[in-house]
Design a protein around this motif. Structure first.
Motif, mmCIF file in Angstrom:
data_model
loop_
_atom_site.group_PDB
_atom_site.id
_atom_site.type_symbol
_atom_site.label_atom_id
_atom_site.label_comp_id
_atom_site.label_asym_id
_atom_site.label_seq_id
_atom_site.Cartn_x
_atom_site.Cartn_y
_atom_site.Cartn_z
ATOM 1 N N ARG A 68 11.227 0.296 -8.223
ATOM 2 C CA ARG A 68 9.868 -0.031 -7.783
ATOM 3 C C ARG A 68 9.494 -1.442 -8.182
ATOM 4 N NH1 ARG A 68 5.758 5.112 -8.822
ATOM 5 N NH2 ARG A 68 6.751 6.597 -7.411
ATOM 6 N N GLU A 103 19.608 2.118 -4.447
ATOM 7 C CA GLU A 103 19.611 2.923 -3.225
ATOM 8 C C GLU A 103 19.939 4.388 -3.511
ATOM 9 O OE1 GLU A 103 23.745 1.542 -3.977
ATOM 10 O OE2 GLU A 103 21.764 0.592 -3.969
ATOM 11 N N VAL A 110 11.500 5.007 -5.808
ATOM 12 C CA VAL A 110 11.743 3.803 -5.026
ATOM 13 C C VAL A 110 10.504 3.443 -4.218
ATOM 14 C CG1 VAL A 110 14.220 4.244 -4.878
ATOM 15 C CG2 VAL A 110 12.708 5.102 -3.083
ATOM 16 N N GLU A 111 10.468 2.203 -3.778
ATOM 17 C CA GLU A 111 9.361 1.731 -2.957
ATOM 18 C C GLU A 111 9.548 2.224 -1.521
ATOM 19 O OE1 GLU A 111 6.765 0.456 -3.889
ATOM 20 O OE2 GLU A 111 7.071 -0.643 -5.761
ATOM 21 N N SER A 114 7.928 -1.370 3.074
ATOM 22 C CA SER A 114 8.956 -2.382 3.343
ATOM 23 C C SER A 114 8.633 -3.715 2.672
ATOM 24 C CB SER A 114 9.101 -2.586 4.857
ATOM 25 O OG SER A 114 7.870 -3.006 5.429
ATOM 26 N N ARG A 117 9.513 -3.397 -0.958
ATOM 27 C CA ARG A 117 10.970 -3.422 -1.134
ATOM 28 C C ARG A 117 11.505 -4.846 -1.057
ATOM 29 N NH1 ARG A 117 10.927 1.167 2.305
ATOM 30 N NH2 ARG A 117 11.700 -0.106 4.032
ATOM 31 N N GLN A 121 13.430 -6.962 -3.994
ATOM 32 C CA GLN A 121 14.748 -7.585 -3.822
ATOM 33 C C GLN A 121 14.717 -9.049 -4.253
ATOM 34 O OE1 GLN A 121 17.611 -6.222 -3.165
ATOM 35 N NE2 GLN A 121 18.667 -8.201 -3.273
#
Length: 334
Positions: A68, A103, A110-111, A114, A117, A121
């Motif tokens: 996250r 993943e 997790v987020e 989009s 995310r 990253q």
């Protein structure tokens, strides 16, 4: 001269509670002083100014990155990334622990957005570029990674650290802090004395199944927006004792009790309660009440307070919290 190093632990909170707990426990076992969001009220721009001061006082910065990106500030940047950027700017040495396979994480870790995310990253690339990074896939790995990485960092980049007041007689600022803490401790003891004087019998004090109201402050993510919410959490003194007593059968650091109790309360709320904190006044009231009930005593010095169950109360409390036999069991025995 023995030193203890303060380590600021930075990460998202709701998805990494187990990971943070493992890391903080390891730091305490290494005689380090962990600092992080468990000790602070719900994050906002004003509180971040306070957190920067805590980072300034820290010797090292330990970052845990999962799946996250975290709560966003008004600038659209997560508070975790803001903490990281500030630590780098201040020249504080960083130990970065980055999840190697985000993943593979569960959906709730997790987020889903989009944009979040993508920001995560970019943040991962920032952290892992031109910097020594350790990768992990399971929370249980973190204790070993911390135990290996931090001593090397301390040896390579020695920091100022903290020392006991009686070993720093020429340190004026430290002595001032020590005197201030002593005054606070004296004031706390006076409050206990007043409380005991006003309650001539222990039975007059709240205890057992009597309810204590604790003020809860937290952030809730709703529809991508972070909302501040205040609630009241109701807890009995027996529940408080069940949480605290196993930890204080031997001397246990007060700061760790506060951090662990905050995590315990946070576990009672759903995952969308992004950050949960309890009012420090409520924690102090719990301490005063347990002192007045003569359940615990304080050890150490004002710079490093430990709680321990009172020997005279140990048997009584442990028996009261132990599992009882059902009446049907007693009948069958007869």
């Amino acid at each position: 001269m023995d030193k203890r190093y303060q380590v600021f632990v930075s990460s998202t909170f709701a998805d990494l509670q187990d990971e943070r707990s493992n890391v903080i426990q390891t730091l305490m076992e290494m005689d380090c002083i962990p600092a992080g969001m468990e000790l602070f009220p719900a994050l906002d721009e004003e509180q971040f100014e306070f957190i920067k001061k805590v980072i300034d006082d820290s010797d090292y910065y330990l970052l845990i990155v999962g799946g996250r990106y975290g709560s966003l500030s008004e600038k659209g940047i997560s508070y975790t990334e803001m903490e990281y950027d500030y630590a780098i700017k201040q020249g504080i040495k960083v130990v970065a622990l980055v999840h190697g396979s985000p993943e593979k994480l569960a959906v709730e870790k997790v987020e889903m957005d989009s944009e979040a995310r993508q920001k995560l990253q970019i943040f991962r690339e920032k952290v892992t570029t031109n910097r020594l990074v350790k990768f992990w896939d399971d929370a249980k790995e973190l204790s070993g990674l911390v135990a290996l990485s931090l001593p090397k960092t301390i040896k390579t980049y020695p920091a100022v650290g903290w020392i006991r007041g009686n070993e720093a007689t020429d340190n004026t600022d430290l002595l001032k802090q020590l005197n201030k803490l002593r005054q606070e401790k004296d004031e706390l003891e006076k409050q206990v004395q007043v409380l005991q004087a006003n309650n001539t019998e222990i039975l007059d004090l709240a205890q057992g199944e009597d309810i204590l109201t604790i003020s809860i402050r937290h952030n809730v993510n709703r529809g991508g927006k972070r909302e501040k919410v205040k609630l009241e959490y109701y807890i009995s003194w027996n529940e408080i004792l069940k949480f605290i007593v196993p930890k204080v059968l031997q001397p246990y650091p007060e700061r760790a009790i506060h951090a662990n109790f905050t995590s315990y309360i946070a576990s009672k709320y759903p995952d969308d309660f992004d950050i949960v904190s309890i009012d420090i006044i409520d924690f102090e009231n719990i301490k005063i009440q347990l002192l007045a009930l003569e359940y615990i005593r304080l050890l150490g010095d004002p710079m490093d307070i430990f709680w321990e169950i009172m020997p005279s109360a140990r048997k009584k409390i442990v028996r009261s919290l132990a599992l009882k036999r059902y009446e049907s069991d007693l009948t069958n025995d007869e």
